[in-house]
Structures are given as C-alpha cells and as structure tokens.
Design an enzyme around this catalytic site. Structure first.
Site, PDB file in Angstrom:
ATOM      1  N   ASP A 146       0.837  -1.206   0.000  1.00  0.00           N
ATOM      2  CA  ASP A 146       0.000   0.000   0.000  1.00  0.00           C
ATOM      3  C   ASP A 146       0.874   1.259   0.000  1.00  0.00           C
ATOM      4  OD1 ASP A 146       0.838  -0.133   2.615  1.00  0.00           O
ATOM      5  OD2 ASP A 146      -1.160  -0.040   3.513  1.00  0.00           O
ATOM      6  N   SER A 147       2.196   1.065  -0.010  1.00  0.00           N
ATOM      7  CA  SER A 147       3.113   2.185  -0.264  1.00  0.00           C
ATOM      8  C   SER A 147       2.813   2.806  -1.626  1.00  0.00           C
ATOM      9  CB  SER A 147       4.573   1.720  -0.219  1.00  0.00           C
ATOM     10  OG  SER A 147       4.767   0.597  -1.061  1.00  0.00           O
TER      11      SER A 147
ATOM     12  N   GLU B 123      -1.241  -5.573   8.630  1.00  0.00           N
ATOM     13  CA  GLU B 123      -0.484  -4.837   9.647  1.00  0.00           C
ATOM     14  C   GLU B 123      -1.134  -5.013  11.013  1.00  0.00           C
ATOM     15  OE1 GLU B 123       0.336  -0.688   8.897  1.00  0.00           O
ATOM     16  OE2 GLU B 123       1.037  -1.095   6.874  1.00  0.00           O
TER      17      GLU B 123
ATOM     18  N   ASP C  21      -0.991  -6.159   0.062  1.00  0.00           N
ATOM     19  CA  ASP C  21      -1.352  -5.534   1.334  1.00  0.00           C
ATOM     20  C   ASP C  21      -2.854  -5.428   1.503  1.00  0.00           C
ATOM     21  OD1 ASP C  21       0.788  -4.919   2.988  1.00  0.00           O
ATOM     22  OD2 ASP C  21       1.292  -3.089   1.881  1.00  0.00           O
TER      23      ASP C  21
ATOM     24  N   LYS D  34      -0.966  -9.491   3.228  1.00  0.00           N
ATOM     25  CA  LYS D  34      -0.202  -8.979   4.379  1.00  0.00           C
ATOM     26  C   LYS D  34      -1.116  -8.079   5.213  1.00  0.00           C
ATOM     27  CE  LYS D  34       3.400  -5.953   3.777  1.00  0.00           C
ATOM     28  NZ  LYS D  34       2.922  -4.712   4.419  1.00  0.00           N
TER      29      LYS D  34
ATOM     30  N   GLU E 143       9.276  -4.367  10.274  1.00  0.00           N
ATOM     31  CA  GLU E 143       9.677  -3.072   9.700  1.00  0.00           C
ATOM     32  C   GLU E 143      10.269  -2.184  10.788  1.00  0.00           C
ATOM     33  OE1 GLU E 143       6.811  -1.083   7.210  1.00  0.00           O
ATOM     34  OE2 GLU E 143       8.015   0.752   7.121  1.00  0.00           O
TER      35      GLU E 143
END
Ligand code: KIV
Length: 269
Positions: A49-50, A119, A88, A117, A186
C-alpha cells in the site's frame, strides 16, 4: 536456489529458512516493472500500500482502498511468471475478522494475490486465525506500522525499549500460533529482529530490521533512487552507477543472497 525458473511458493520460503538461504522481495505495482523484477530473480513481489505514496502521491498509505489494491495486484499478476505475489490489506480492510476474510478473498480471487499482508500485532490474531482456517495465507506485519502513523505520530523505529521488544517477540509468537505463514518486521533494532527470526519457524522478511532476517524487502522506487525527499536509512540506491533497472535489481538480488545487503549502516540499534 531461487534464481532458476521454478515457481516460488510458501514451501520455497520455508525451505530457504530451514537451509539458511536468503530470499528477496521488492514492491511491484505494475506489469512493466513486474516483468523486470521477475526476470531478475526477485522471489516475492509485494503489492504494497506504499503505492499510495509512490504512485498516487499521497502523504500516507491511509487513503489507499481495497479497489486500488485489487487493481494493482491484477496488473502485477498479469506479468508475473515465477515470483510469489503478496498484497497488502489496506487501512481498515481487516478491522474485523469477517471483514478481513471477505477482503482477503477479493485480493486473491479478483487480484490474483498468493498471500495477503496484514499490519498489526496480537490484535489481528483472530483475523489471522480465521483466514488460516479458511486456507488463505497471511503475512503478519509487525514493528513500524505505517497505517498507524497518525497514532504513532511519525515513522519511528519500534521495539527499542525492553518492554516494547518483549511485546514484539510475544506478538510474533501469538501470530505464528494463530496460523500466520510469514512475518514481516519493519524498522526494528537488528538484534531484536535476529531474536525473533530465531524464535519463529516462519520465514521472516525484514525492512530496516538488519541482516539476520530470512528475507529482505525494499520499496522499489527507493532502491531505484526515484523517491522524492530523503531516502530512508535502511534503503540503498542500487541504480546509482548501473546502466539499467534490470542491472540494479539483479545487484539487489545478488547482494541480499550473498548477505552483503543490508549492511550495518542500513540497520538500527
Ligand atoms: O507497503 C509497503 O511497501 C510495505 C513495505 C514497506 C514493507 O508494507
């Protein structure tokens, strides 16, 4: 080991972990770069999602929607031949376990992701368990959580204090128990990342987490030196001094597999 033409699966990553081999991951958001990364031997393509920041020009990843993620995952999936595709779950798309299951299924079914993924630490354990029970593979993203940047007040290294480090280690164990397939760390101190990597049987991918993780990931645009502003300490411009993107990516793959990247200068203590 993974530069041959065999398709990469979770079994490949587990085997590399068992034998001490390193694997590589880079973000990918479109078909053209995917072709280059795949041909250069990158093992895992992260549709991160960057993309909200490097493609859309947003300040954070928070505005990225599930439809954005499905669109970019589909672009990557069309061009990918060999690498594993990890996508993501964007901001608030896994706020409840059922929501996580529904949205992860869309990323896999409509986008073509091989794993998703998510978070978050132990708070995501129920969601991870539900996905795992339904056969959807999950990477649990721990440490610095960019989707929580508003609460964190910035992008800082996580787990530096003893208590925070113990909590991170505990989170990793809880998520492994819940059925996670991969961990991503991270921006955590290298020594803590090394402890977590030894403590879990799961393949661990690091970004700003030192050299002892099983695999490494970077944001593609950072490692090509095209990110605006200051490049993060943990990244490196692999295109500098090289003639092509392909050569830069091949050097990244070589350096990670040889244990030369990341160096101490890219890690936190
Ligand atoms: O979105 C992303 O690119 C990521 C990496 C920073 C790991 O999650």
């Amino acid at each position: 080991m993974s530069s041959d033409s065999a398709e990469i699966t979770l079994a490949t990553l587990r085997a590399l972990k068992r034998t001490g081999g390193k694997f590589t991951c880079l973000t990918a958001y479109d078909a053209s770069f995917t072709r280059i990364l795949d041909a250069a031997g990158v093992d895992v393509l992260l549709v991160g999602d960057s993309l909200g920041m490097v493609i859309q020009g947003q300040d954070t990843t928070l505005p990225v929607t599930l439809d954005d993620m499905i669109y970019h995952t589909r672009c990557v999936a069309r061009a990918r031949r060999r690498a594993l595709i990890m996508s993501d779950m964007p901001f608030m798309s896994a706020a409840t376990p059922v929501q996580a299951l529904t949205n992860a299924a869309r990323l896999m079914q409509e986008g073509g992701a091989h794993l998703v993924k998510i978070e978050g630490g132990r708070v995501m354990a129920d969601a991870v368990r539900l996905l795992s029970e339904h056969g959807l593979p999950v990477c649990a993203h721990l440490g610095l959580l960019p989707q929580s940047v508003r609460k964190l007040g910035g992008y800082q290294v996580q787990g530096r204090e003893q208590r925070a480090a113990a909590e991170l280690l505990e989170d990793a164990k809880i998520l492994e128990q819940a059925g996670a397939d991969v961990l991503l760390l991270e921006c955590v101190p290298a020594a803590l990342a090394a402890r977590i990597t030894v403590a879990t049987e799961l393949p661990v991918i690091g970004i700003g987490a030192g050299a002892d993780c099983d695999g490494q990931v970077l944001v593609l645009y950072d490692m090509l030196g095209v990110t605006s502003g200051r490049r993060p300490r943990f990244s490196k411009d692999f295109l500098a001094g090289r003639a092509s993107v392909q050569a830069a990516v091949e050097e990244y793959v070589r350096a990670v597999k040889a244990g030369e990247f990341p160096g101490a200068e890219h890690a936190y203590s």
